[in-house]
Design a protein around this motif. Sequence first.
Motif, PDB file in Angstrom:
ATOM      1  N   ILE A  80       0.819  -1.212   0.000  1.00 43.20           N
ATOM      2  CA  ILE A  80       0.000   0.000   0.000  1.00 43.20           C
ATOM      3  C   ILE A  80       0.853   1.263   0.000  1.00 43.20           C
ATOM      4  N   GLU A  81       0.221   2.337  -0.417  1.00 41.94           N
ATOM      5  CA  GLU A  81       0.828   3.659  -0.338  1.00 41.94           C
ATOM      6  C   GLU A  81       0.177   4.423   0.797  1.00 41.94           C
ATOM      7  N   VAL A  82       0.999   5.065   1.607  1.00 45.57           N
ATOM      8  CA  VAL A  82       0.509   5.974   2.641  1.00 45.57           C
ATOM      9  C   VAL A  82       1.043   7.359   2.298  1.00 45.57           C
ATOM     10  N   PRO A  83       0.163   8.236   1.774  1.00 44.72           N
ATOM     11  CA  PRO A  83       0.609   9.595   1.483  1.00 44.72           C
ATOM     12  C   PRO A  83       0.823  10.375   2.777  1.00 44.72           C
ATOM     13  N   LYS A  84       1.872  11.186   2.795  1.00 46.59           N
ATOM     14  CA  LYS A  84       2.155  11.980   3.986  1.00 46.59           C
ATOM     15  C   LYS A  84       2.468  13.415   3.580  1.00 46.59           C
ATOM     16  N   ARG A  85       2.123  14.335   4.472  1.00 49.79           N
ATOM     17  CA  ARG A  85       2.404  15.747   4.212  1.00 49.79           C
ATOM     18  C   ARG A  85       3.429  16.319   5.173  1.00 49.79           C
TER      19      ARG A  85
END
Length: 186
Positions: free
Chosen positions: A95-100
């Motif tokens: 999975i991809e976990v987008p982070k800011r």
Amino acid sequence: MANSGVALLLVDVLDAFFAPGRPAYYPDSAHVLDPIKALLTRAREQDRLVVHAVERHRPGLADFEHKKIPVHCEIGDDQSPYVPGFQPVESPHEIEVPKRRYSAFFGTDLDLLLREQGVQTLVVGGVKTNVCVRASIQDAFACGYEIILAREATNSNRPHLAEASLEDIDRYFGSVVSVEQAWERL
């Protein structure tokens, strides 16, 4: 369900850090690609959960991170793609976990996801040791995970800060081991 207990967390294996001419690029970043690839291949072979934690900033909107560093990894820009061969494969275990922010845990559902999968140990690789990798590891430790950082699978454009971070991570947050030792944990 992926083989639970241990997961691989890859931090920012994106063109922004590895492609010449990008604002976050540094030449030594390429040295981590083979060790990261070895960990990724092993995790896939062992049916481990693989988490790709990647920067995804919103174009045209204020972002506190950009007060300190150049604008990078805006959704849809030419810096956001994965380094070829490192993108998630079509699998429920990847999975991809987008982070800011620097940490893969801050403002994301990563902790919830890992707990739901029974993950207790994270093997970590990615860039940069003293920024996103360290922030993610520190937050993972605060959430109660065992941390294994593969020394050869991380580095920074500031080697002295990377070395200091490796020392701190090994002393306070987890274990800094060889890529072979990390590979065995997967």
